[in-house]
Design a protein around this motif. Structure first.
Motif, PDB file in Angstrom:
ATOM      1  N   GLU A 218     -39.053  47.487  12.466  1.00 50.60           N
ATOM      2  CA  GLU A 218     -40.348  47.479  13.129  1.00 50.60           C
ATOM      3  C   GLU A 218     -41.180  48.689  12.713  1.00 50.60           C
ATOM      4  OE1 GLU A 218     -39.606  47.250  17.314  1.00 50.60           O
ATOM      5  OE2 GLU A 218     -39.386  45.062  17.248  1.00 50.60           O
ATOM      6  N   GLY A 219     -42.458  48.455  12.458  1.00 47.64           N
ATOM      7  CA  GLY A 219     -43.360  49.538  12.100  1.00 47.64           C
ATOM      8  C   GLY A 219     -43.585  50.486  13.271  1.00 47.64           C
ATOM      9  N   ALA A 220     -43.573  51.776  12.989  1.00 46.22           N
ATOM     10  CA  ALA A 220     -43.778  52.777  14.029  1.00 46.22           C
ATOM     11  C   ALA A 220     -45.236  52.784  14.479  1.00 46.22           C
ATOM     12  CB  ALA A 220     -43.389  54.154  13.502  1.00 46.22           C
ATOM     13  N   THR A 221     -45.443  53.165  15.725  1.00 44.23           N
ATOM     14  CA  THR A 221     -46.802  53.308  16.245  1.00 44.23           C
ATOM     15  C   THR A 221     -47.583  54.301  15.381  1.00 44.23           C
ATOM     16  OG1 THR A 221     -46.018  52.874  18.482  1.00 44.23           O
ATOM     17  CG2 THR A 221     -48.168  53.938  18.270  1.00 44.23           C
ATOM     18  N   GLY A 222     -48.766  53.905  14.975  1.00 39.72           N
ATOM     19  CA  GLY A 222     -49.593  54.789  14.164  1.00 39.72           C
ATOM     20  C   GLY A 222     -49.374  54.671  12.676  1.00 39.72           C
ATOM     21  N   VAL A 252     -48.587  44.343  15.269  1.00 35.21           N
ATOM     22  CA  VAL A 252     -47.397  45.108  14.897  1.00 35.21           C
ATOM     23  C   VAL A 252     -46.852  44.574  13.572  1.00 35.21           C
ATOM     24  CG1 VAL A 252     -44.997  45.613  15.527  1.00 35.21           C
ATOM     25  CG2 VAL A 252     -46.803  45.727  17.253  1.00 35.21           C
ATOM     26  N   VAL A 253     -46.419  45.477  12.698  1.00 34.54           N
ATOM     27  CA  VAL A 253     -45.922  45.103  11.371  1.00 34.54           C
ATOM     28  C   VAL A 253     -44.408  45.236  11.340  1.00 34.54           C
ATOM     29  CG1 VAL A 253     -45.944  45.694   8.912  1.00 34.54           C
ATOM     30  CG2 VAL A 253     -48.055  45.798  10.249  1.00 34.54           C
ATOM     31  N   ARG A 325     -43.298  53.757   3.757  1.00 29.98           N
ATOM     32  CA  ARG A 325     -42.443  54.942   3.780  1.00 29.98           C
ATOM     33  C   ARG A 325     -41.325  54.768   4.809  1.00 29.98           C
ATOM     34  NH1 ARG A 325     -45.215  58.893   1.099  1.00 29.98           N
ATOM     35  NH2 ARG A 325     -47.469  58.573   0.875  1.00 29.98           N
ATOM     36  N   PRO A 326     -40.176  55.404   4.564  1.00 31.50           N
ATOM     37  CA  PRO A 326     -39.054  55.281   5.514  1.00 31.50           C
ATOM     38  C   PRO A 326     -39.419  55.704   6.932  1.00 31.50           C
ATOM     39  CG  PRO A 326     -38.312  56.270   3.459  1.00 31.50           C
ATOM     40  CD  PRO A 326     -39.802  56.185   3.369  1.00 31.50           C
ATOM     41  N   GLU A 327     -40.258  56.727   7.077  1.00 29.31           N
ATOM     42  CA  GLU A 327     -40.598  57.189   8.425  1.00 29.31           C
ATOM     43  C   GLU A 327     -41.452  56.180   9.194  1.00 29.31           C
ATOM     44  OE1 GLU A 327     -43.347  59.529   5.522  1.00 29.31           O
ATOM     45  OE2 GLU A 327     -41.278  58.746   5.578  1.00 29.31           O
ATOM     46  N   HIS A 328     -42.041  55.216   8.481  1.00 26.16           N
ATOM     47  CA  HIS A 328     -42.825  54.179   9.148  1.00 26.16           C
ATOM     48  C   HIS A 328     -41.944  53.055   9.696  1.00 26.16           C
ATOM     49  CE1 HIS A 328     -46.346  55.380   6.292  1.00 26.16           C
ATOM     50  NE2 HIS A 328     -46.228  56.220   7.308  1.00 26.16           N
ATOM     51  N   PHE A 329     -40.718  52.930   9.179  1.00 26.86           N
ATOM     52  CA  PHE A 329     -39.832  51.822   9.555  1.00 26.86           C
ATOM     53  C   PHE A 329     -38.426  52.375   9.831  1.00 26.86           C
ATOM     54  CE2 PHE A 329     -43.223  49.981   7.015  1.00 26.86           C
ATOM     55  CZ  PHE A 329     -43.592  48.877   7.771  1.00 26.86           C
ATOM     56  N   ARG A 330     -38.233  52.895  11.024  1.00 28.86           N
ATOM     57  CA  ARG A 330     -36.958  53.525  11.377  1.00 28.86           C
ATOM     58  C   ARG A 330     -36.094  52.668  12.299  1.00 28.86           C
ATOM     59  NH1 ARG A 330     -36.377  58.811  10.111  1.00 28.86           N
ATOM     60  NH2 ARG A 330     -38.225  60.006   9.473  1.00 28.86           N
ATOM     61  N   HIS A 331     -36.697  51.771  13.050  1.00 31.97           N
ATOM     62  CA  HIS A 331     -35.968  51.090  14.120  1.00 31.97           C
ATOM     63  C   HIS A 331     -35.870  49.586  13.871  1.00 31.97           C
ATOM     64  CE1 HIS A 331     -36.035  54.813  16.355  1.00 31.97           C
ATOM     65  NE2 HIS A 331     -37.355  54.880  16.207  1.00 31.97           N
ATOM     66  N   TRP A 332     -34.682  49.042  14.163  1.00 35.42           N
ATOM     67  CA  TRP A 332     -34.461  47.607  14.047  1.00 35.42           C
ATOM     68  C   TRP A 332     -35.087  46.881  15.232  1.00 35.42           C
ATOM     69  CZ3 TRP A 332     -32.895  46.093   9.520  1.00 35.42           C
ATOM     70  CH2 TRP A 332     -32.007  46.858   8.761  1.00 35.42           C
ATOM     71  N   GLY A 333     -35.640  45.713  14.967  1.00 37.69           N
ATOM     72  CA  GLY A 333     -36.115  44.842  16.033  1.00 37.69           C
ATOM     73  C   GLY A 333     -34.986  43.964  16.550  1.00 37.69           C
ATOM     74  N   ARG A 334     -35.332  43.014  17.355  1.00 41.87           N
ATOM     75  CA  ARG A 334     -34.367  42.096  17.963  1.00 41.87           C
ATOM     76  C   ARG A 334     -33.792  41.165  16.895  1.00 41.87           C
ATOM     77  NH1 ARG A 334     -35.790  37.455  22.319  1.00 41.87           N
ATOM     78  NH2 ARG A 334     -33.858  37.476  23.550  1.00 41.87           N
ATOM     79  N   ALA A 335     -32.476  41.059  16.851  1.00 42.07           N
ATOM     80  CA  ALA A 335     -31.824  40.226  15.834  1.00 42.07           C
ATOM     81  C   ALA A 335     -31.985  38.743  16.151  1.00 42.07           C
ATOM     82  CB  ALA A 335     -30.338  40.574  15.753  1.00 42.07           C
ATOM     83  N   GLY A 336     -32.005  37.941  15.090  1.00 45.47           N
ATOM     84  CA  GLY A 336     -31.966  36.482  15.215  1.00 45.47           C
ATOM     85  C   GLY A 336     -30.838  35.935  14.373  1.00 45.47           C
ATOM     86  N   ILE A 337     -30.391  34.734  14.692  1.00 41.21           N
ATOM     87  CA  ILE A 337     -29.355  34.069  13.906  1.00 41.21           C
ATOM     88  C   ILE A 337     -29.904  32.750  13.391  1.00 41.21           C
ATOM     89  CG2 ILE A 337     -27.042  33.080  13.875  1.00 41.21           C
ATOM     90  CD1 ILE A 337     -26.860  36.001  14.314  1.00 41.21           C
ATOM     91  N   ARG A 338     -29.841  32.566  12.089  1.00 45.16           N
ATOM     92  CA  ARG A 338     -30.256  31.307  11.463  1.00 45.16           C
ATOM     93  C   ARG A 338     -29.067  30.361  11.436  1.00 45.16           C
ATOM     94  NH1 ARG A 338     -33.997  30.186   6.702  1.00 45.16           N
ATOM     95  NH2 ARG A 338     -33.293  28.250   5.783  1.00 45.16           N
TER      96      ARG A 338
END
Length: 393
Positions: A218-222, A252-253, A325-338
């Motif tokens: 998930e993209g970080a705020t800002g 949100v990106v 950049r790595p600092e923009h995307f540090r946290h995983w969102g909610r997982a899904g299963i295909r």
């Protein structure tokens, strides 16, 4: 059975076609859309990825139009941001041309544009010489759509039984956690568990679900915004579209997803929802696929396992856009299963929708992405097939 987008849509369609009949919808979770339907990216796809003779091609195009109109009529949020499909190198240009051909054959609006035109739409995009722009691709809020659908089916007379799990078949009856039901006809749209339920009714002999875990960063705020979705040219041998930039309905990106082979059907997080039965069955199947490398599974598995490292996903994202950049995307969102269907006789992935049935029961075995986009026309098509099977009896 199955309270995701397909089950809800099909229950509604059957109720409309058979107003004198009782239609009951079972869902094992206490709320609706707790699995694939509520864990997807919310992208409304346009329909240019799929071969013209596939059900996906027809239903994605029509489903996009129908769900877009539904959201507008109900005042549900929709982000009509469009999508760019880019060529990372010259080697992607033939794939881009094939997608353009498919889009035109399928009757999907699709623009062949230059790299400069692509940057005018999305200043951060990176592409080699050309790109495709899909103006009808958008984003919606899956939960808002699901809640509206549930309100519709309830108002139209469908009996809803959340928190009611399927336990098995007892002759023509269905055993559930809320007691035994005696339906005149059984419809199975249970997603991750559809193949197992189908075998209780004499179907899915050659088909098994192989689960793949999808994770987004998930993209970080800002962090710098995007104007459009950005996707790579996909590998035609795989059912996945590759790591891409997704803009959600709220702006949100996210970056992803992964397509990591899961070890049990509901392996969303840690050891939650662990099933020893699932793990033994699925690991045995995956071991065989690894050994034989059927449909390139070994290559796919090792490549996807590498995406557990956020840096790998960020690196793939950098092939699509500037300034990731790595600092923009540090946290995983909610997982899904295909819930991906595999033909265990021919040892191949089933790329299109798949269903089986007779005059007693009907089973939706494969309704993978873009199942959400396709839900309305797919449900109408399935209702026709059910009607034909019942008339033949």
């Amino acid at each position: 059975m199955g309270g995701g987008i397909i089950g809800i849509s099909l229950a509604r369609e059957l109720r409309r076609r058979h107003p004198g009949a009782s239609v009951t919808l079972l869902e094992k979770e206490p709320a609706w859309g707790q699995h694939a339907s509520g864990r997807n990216s919310g992208v409304l796809h346009a329909g240019f990825y799929y071969a013209a003779d596939s059900l996906k091609a027809r239903f994605t195009r029509d489903g996009n139009s129908q769900l877009t109109s539904y959201c507008a009529a109900r005042g549900l949020p929709i982000n009509r941001c469009g999508k760019l499909v880019v060529a990372r190198t010259a080697a992607d240009l033939p794939g881009l041309a094939e997608l353009l051909r498919r889009g035109r054959v399928n009757g999907v609006p699709l623009d062949d544009i230059t790299a400069a035109e692509a940057r005018a739409l999305e200043p951060r995009v990176k592409t080699h010489e050309r790109a495709l722009y899909s103006p009808t691709t958008s984003s919606i809020d899956p939960h808002a759509v699901l809640n509206a659908f549930v309100a519709d089916v309830q108002a139209e007379g469908v009996t809803l039984l959340p928190g009611t799990g399927y336990l098995g078949r007892a002759g023509s009856a269905v055993r559930t956690t809320s007691g035994t039901l005696a339906p005149g006809y059984v419809v199975n749209a249970a997603g991750l568990h559809a193949d197992r339920i189908a075998r209780d009714w004499g179907f899915s002999e050659r088909w098994r679900i192989l689960p793949f875990k999808g994770l987004y960063l998930e993209g970080a705020t800002g962090s710098p915004p995007f104007r459009t979705h950005i996707y790579p040219v996909p590998d035609p041998q795989q059912p996945f579209l590759g790591v891409h930039v997704t803009i959600h309905v709220d702006g949100v990106v996210t970056l992803g997803p992964t397509a990591i082979p899961a070890f049990w059907r509901e392996q969303y997080s840690g050891w939650s929802r662990f099933s020893l039965r699932d793990m033994l069955e699925i690991l045995t199947r995956e071991a065989g696929l690894l050994l034989r490398n059927n449909f390139g599974f070994r290559t796919l598995a090792f490549d996807e396992m590498g995406k557990y490292r956020p840096g790998r996903i960020v690196a793939l994202g950098r092939e699509l856009a500037e300034g990731i950049r790595p600092e923009h995307f540090r946290h995983w969102g909610r997982a899904g299963i295909r819930a991906q269907l595999v033909d265990i006789r021919e040892r191949r992935l089933e790329m299109d929708f798949k269903f089986e049935g007779d005059d007693r029961s009907f089973h939706v075995l494969n309704a993978v992405s873009p199942g959400f986009t396709c839900a309305l026309p797919f449900a109408a098509y399935l209702a026709e097939r059910i009607g034909e099977l019942r008339r033949e009896s």
